[in-house]
Structure formats: structure tokens, C-alpha cells
Write an enzyme that holds these catalytic residues in place. Structure first.
Site, PDB file in Angstrom:
ATOM      1  N   THR A   1       0.961  -1.203   0.353  1.00  0.00           N
ATOM      2  CA  THR A   1       0.234   0.106  -0.236  1.00  0.00           C
ATOM      3  C   THR A   1       0.960   0.897  -0.116  1.00  0.00           C
ATOM      4  O   THR A   1       2.006   1.299   0.769  1.00  0.00           O
ATOM      5  CB  THR A   1      -0.693   0.286   1.016  1.00  0.00           C
ATOM      6  OG1 THR A   1      -1.726  -0.969   1.187  1.00  0.00           O
ATOM      7  CG2 THR A   1      -1.583   1.367   1.270  1.00  0.00           C
TER       8      THR A   1
ATOM      9  N   PHE B   1       1.386   5.423   0.947  1.00  0.00           N
ATOM     10  CA  PHE B   1       0.573   6.249   1.518  1.00  0.00           C
ATOM     11  C   PHE B   1       1.249   7.642   1.302  1.00  0.00           C
ATOM     12  O   PHE B   1       2.394   7.475   0.953  1.00  0.00           O
ATOM     13  CB  PHE B   1       1.036   5.914   2.977  1.00  0.00           C
ATOM     14  CG  PHE B   1       0.571   4.993   3.616  1.00  0.00           C
ATOM     15  CD1 PHE B   1      -0.568   5.073   4.602  1.00  0.00           C
ATOM     16  CD2 PHE B   1       0.970   3.817   3.344  1.00  0.00           C
ATOM     17  CE1 PHE B   1      -2.038   3.774   5.537  1.00  0.00           C
ATOM     18  CE2 PHE B   1       0.340   2.414   3.966  1.00  0.00           C
ATOM     19  CZ  PHE B   1      -0.801   2.510   5.094  1.00  0.00           C
TER      20      PHE B   1
END
Length: 421
Positions: free
Chosen positions: A287, A289
Site C-alpha cells: 500500500t 501512503f
């Protein structure tokens, strides 16, 4: 009997007040000029009321506060500052004035370190909390229940930074945060990529055969679908707001027939037992960010930078998008992402044609990430050309790229943020 009596002292000395029990309280008349009998009596009245207050119990909010013992003649007494006579005669009472600002109040927030307040979405134990700890080691992480709240926390100076997810290698873009980037005026000042390492957890002593359902974030459930099937679990999958919140919910309600999918830190925080570790279907689950701040950083050229922009155009056809992309291609600037989102204020454009009638076209906002710093002339020239083709252009941020090497299962090597001091 009077609560206290005032004894005049010789010239150059402070007067004494004899209180209950013979205690002597010296008072300072600095700032007060006693010129006549009336003023002297006013001073006596004020001083007597102060001494009486010291020697008498009183009630605050229904609770009796004991009397403050007055000093004896053997020990020194407290100094009472009399209100100047001019204030008493004028009918006013001295008030606490607001304190002036100090230079420390105007000092900017630290750029790094344990004093930095970083907002993230979720509860303690969420992957976003781990990303905040990786981006700002030792920070004071502030959990927020929604992405919107994290944006507002930075705008309202409740937090100094925000760390929010924008895309996942399996689930794709997180559209909500792309919309919020456009709605708010925060700047991207960095990025961090976090490998996702899912765990199946339940209350201590619960066996996998006793489970009837598994709860977690929808993306976490999708990322572990094949593994759960291979484990032979005949369970119902139910969506929850976030992964760590699912673990907290199971622990708080004592659900012995329910398991959660979350991080190992969430299991530790909420007293859960890990039944299976690393249950994600793809070991390359990562992921991305972004780190948000109120002010942008100064672009540099001494390390790899990435720049994020958003633009829109009001002309027909696809030639405008082609021209925008060509502005980067001709300057050998690599694009790392392109994302389209519906134009919120103008979702549909009507095109009238006498021959074919009225056509409806969707209007889009385009988000682009490219590998270049705004300090580079080629990036500046590219954006100058893009601005000629578009009706709206905004730079979301120019920031250092996350160059941290990642391997499969490397999430276990990323330490959680230490507690703030």
C-alpha cells in the site's frame, strides 16, 4: 468581634494585621498611595476581607474547602498585595489580563521527531498507524475515524501531518482520498510504501473449527479470499470499517465464533491470538501512503523526486489528453500513475450537433504522478506547456520518492512507531 484589626506601623515599614489567634500578617502597600482617612479606611476594609477569607472555610461547587491556617506571631506571614486605592475608589477590580505571545508560541512545528503529531485513519494497530511510524519515527500518532477528519486535523492545527493511503498494489486506487486531495488545500510532502502482512486472529483459546464468520476491511477480505478457502474454513465474510477496528470489535464483545483479519500489532494491542500468519494471497501486497502538510517543501535535485498534479480541460475530444502526455514524453519524464475521476462540479457536458442531436460526455479530472522535481527545468517547462492545454491545473506536491527496498514478507521487519515521549 472583627475578623482582623490593622495596626499602623512606623514610617517606612509595612502595616501589620492581627488576625484570629493573634497571627500577624504583613501587607504590602506598593502601588497604593494612602493620603487621607477615607482612603485609609478603604485599605483597611480590603485588607480585612482578604484576611477573613484566609481564615474562614468556604464552599466551592458544594464541597467545603477548609480554612487556610493563619500564621502565628512566631513565623513570618504571607504578603498580601493590596488593590491600589485608585482601583477601589473607581469601583473596578484588577482582572487577569491575557498573556502576550512568546517566541516559543510562534515557533514552527518540528520537521521530524517525537514531537510531531501525525493523523491517520483508523484505530491503534491499523496499517496506517504503522505507515505513520515509518514516515515519522517516534511521532505522536493521532487516530481519526474518517479520512476527512484526518485532513481537517491538519488544517485546524490539531495535527502537524497526515499519512493516508492512496493506492494498493492489489485493490487499486483509493478514490476517496483522491477526491479529498482536490477538495482540501494540503500539500503532499512525501510518500511511504508499506507491505501488507495479514493475520487471522481470534480470542485466546478459540479454535479455527469453531469459527462461523470472519470480519475485516473489504479489501483485506478480498486479499485473503483464496487462503481462507484453502484453510477449509466454512465461514461468512463480513465487511468492517478497518482491519484493526475489526480486531477491537471482536475483543470488546467477546465474540468466540468470530475471527478478524488484521495486523500482528492489532492482535497484540487487543489481546487476540494469531491463528494463522501471513494469510494474504499475494506476497507482493503493498500500500502506498502520502504524507500531507499545510505547507509544501522546497523541491531539490540531489535525490529522486516525484511530482503529483491534477488538471481538467474544457475542450472536446481526446487530443488534449494526448498533448498533455506528450509534454512529458518529449522531455523524457516518466509517468508513474494516471488516474481519472469524475468532475464533481461539471459531471456531464452536452454537445449539440444539428445532424446527430445532443450528445452527452462525462467530464473528468486527471491525476498524474511523474518522476521529476519541480526544481528541474524540464519539469517546469512541461507544466508550462500543460497549462496551455488545460483549463485547470494544480500541483499537489513535489516530494522525495520512497526508495526503501522491499521484499516479499518484509513487513515483519518494519518496526512499529515507538511511544511518544
Amino acid at each position: 468581634m472583627a475578623a482582623a484589626s490593622l495596626i499602623k506601623a512606623p514610617v517606612g515599614q509595612s502595616p501589620r494585621v492581627v488576625g484570629r489567634g493573634g497571627g500577624v500578617v504583613r501587607c504590602s502597600l506598593q502601588g497604593a498611595v494612602v493620603g487621607g482617612r477615607a482612603e485609609w479606611q478603604s485599605s483597611c476594609a480590603v485588607l480585612s476581607s482578604k484576611v477573613a477569607a484566609l481564615g474562614a472555610s468556604h464552599s466551592v461547587n458544594g464541597h467545603v474547602v477548609p480554612a487556610v491556617p493563619l500564621p502565628t506571631a512566631d513565623g513570618p506571614g504571607p504578603v498580601l498585595d493590596l488593590v491600589p486605592v485608585s482601583s477601589v475608589n473607581g469601583g473596578g477590580v484588577a482582572k487577569n489580563l491575557p498573556q502576550p505571545l512568546r517566541i516559543s508560541d510562534l515557533s514552527p512545528a518540528p520537521m521530524h521527531g517525537s514531537q510531531l503529531r501525525v493523523a491517520y485513519q483508523g484505530v491503534p494497530g491499523a496499517y496506517s498507524e504503522k505507515a505513520a511510524g515509518k514516515a515519522y519515527p517516534g511521532c505522536d500518532a493521532i487516530p481519526c475515524d474518517q479520512f476527512e477528519v484526518a485532513f481537517q486535523a491538519v488544517e485546524l492545527w490539531i495535527a502537524d501531518r497526515a499519512v493516508l493511503p492512496v493506492e494498493n498494489s492489489l485493490g487499486g486506487s483509493i478514490h476517496r482520498n483522491y477526491d479529498l486531495l482536490l477538495r482540501h488545500r494540503l500539500h503532499i510532502v512525501g510518500e511511504v510504501q508499506l507491505p501488507v502482512h495479514h493475520c487471522l486472529m481470534a480470542l485466546p483459546g478459540v479454535r479455527k473449527e469453531c469459527l462461523t464468520r470472519v470480519i475485516s476491511h473489504p479489501q483485506a477480505l478480498a486479499q485473503c479470499e483464496h487462503t481462507l478457502t484453502r484453510m477449509g474454513l466454512n465461514v461468512v465474510r463480513e465487511a468492517f470499517d478497518d482491519t484493526a477496528g475489526a480486531a477491537e470489535y471482536v475483543a470488546a464483545n467477546g465474540l468466540r465464533d468470530t475471527a478478524a483479519i488484521a495486523s500482528s500489532r492489532a492482535a497484540e494491542l487487543y489481546g487476540m491470538e494469531v491463528l494463522a500468519d501471513g494469510i494474504q494471497d499475494d506476497c507482493g501486497n503493498v500500500t502506498r501512503f502520502v504524507m500531507l502538510a499545510r505547507e509544501p517543501i522546497v523541491p531539490r535535485t540531489d535525490r529522486p523526486f516525484k511530482t503529483s498534479i491534477v488538471f481538467a480541460h474544457d475542450k472536446e475530444g481526446t487530443s488534449v489528453l494526448f498533448k498533455v502526455l506528450s509534454a512529458f514524453a518529449f522531455r523524457d519524464i516518466s509517468l508513474t500513475k494516471i488516474e481519472s475521476r469524475p468532475h464533481r462540479h461539471r459531471p456531464i457536458r452536452l454537445v449539440d450537433d444539428a445532424n446527430v442531436g445532443t450528445a452527452k460526455h462525462f467530464e473528468y479530472m486527471f491525476y498524474i504522478d511523474f518522476q521529476a522535481s519541480l526544481a528541474e527545468p524540464r519539469a517546469q517547462n512541461a507544466l508550462a506547456e500543460v497549462q496551455e492545454y488545460t483549463s485547470f491545473l494544480r500541483v499537489l506536491g513535489s516530494y522525495p520518492m520512497d526508495m526503501t527496498p522491499m521484499t516479499a514478507g518484509s513487513s515483519s521487519t518494519i518496526t512499529s512507531p515507538p511511544s511518544s515521549t
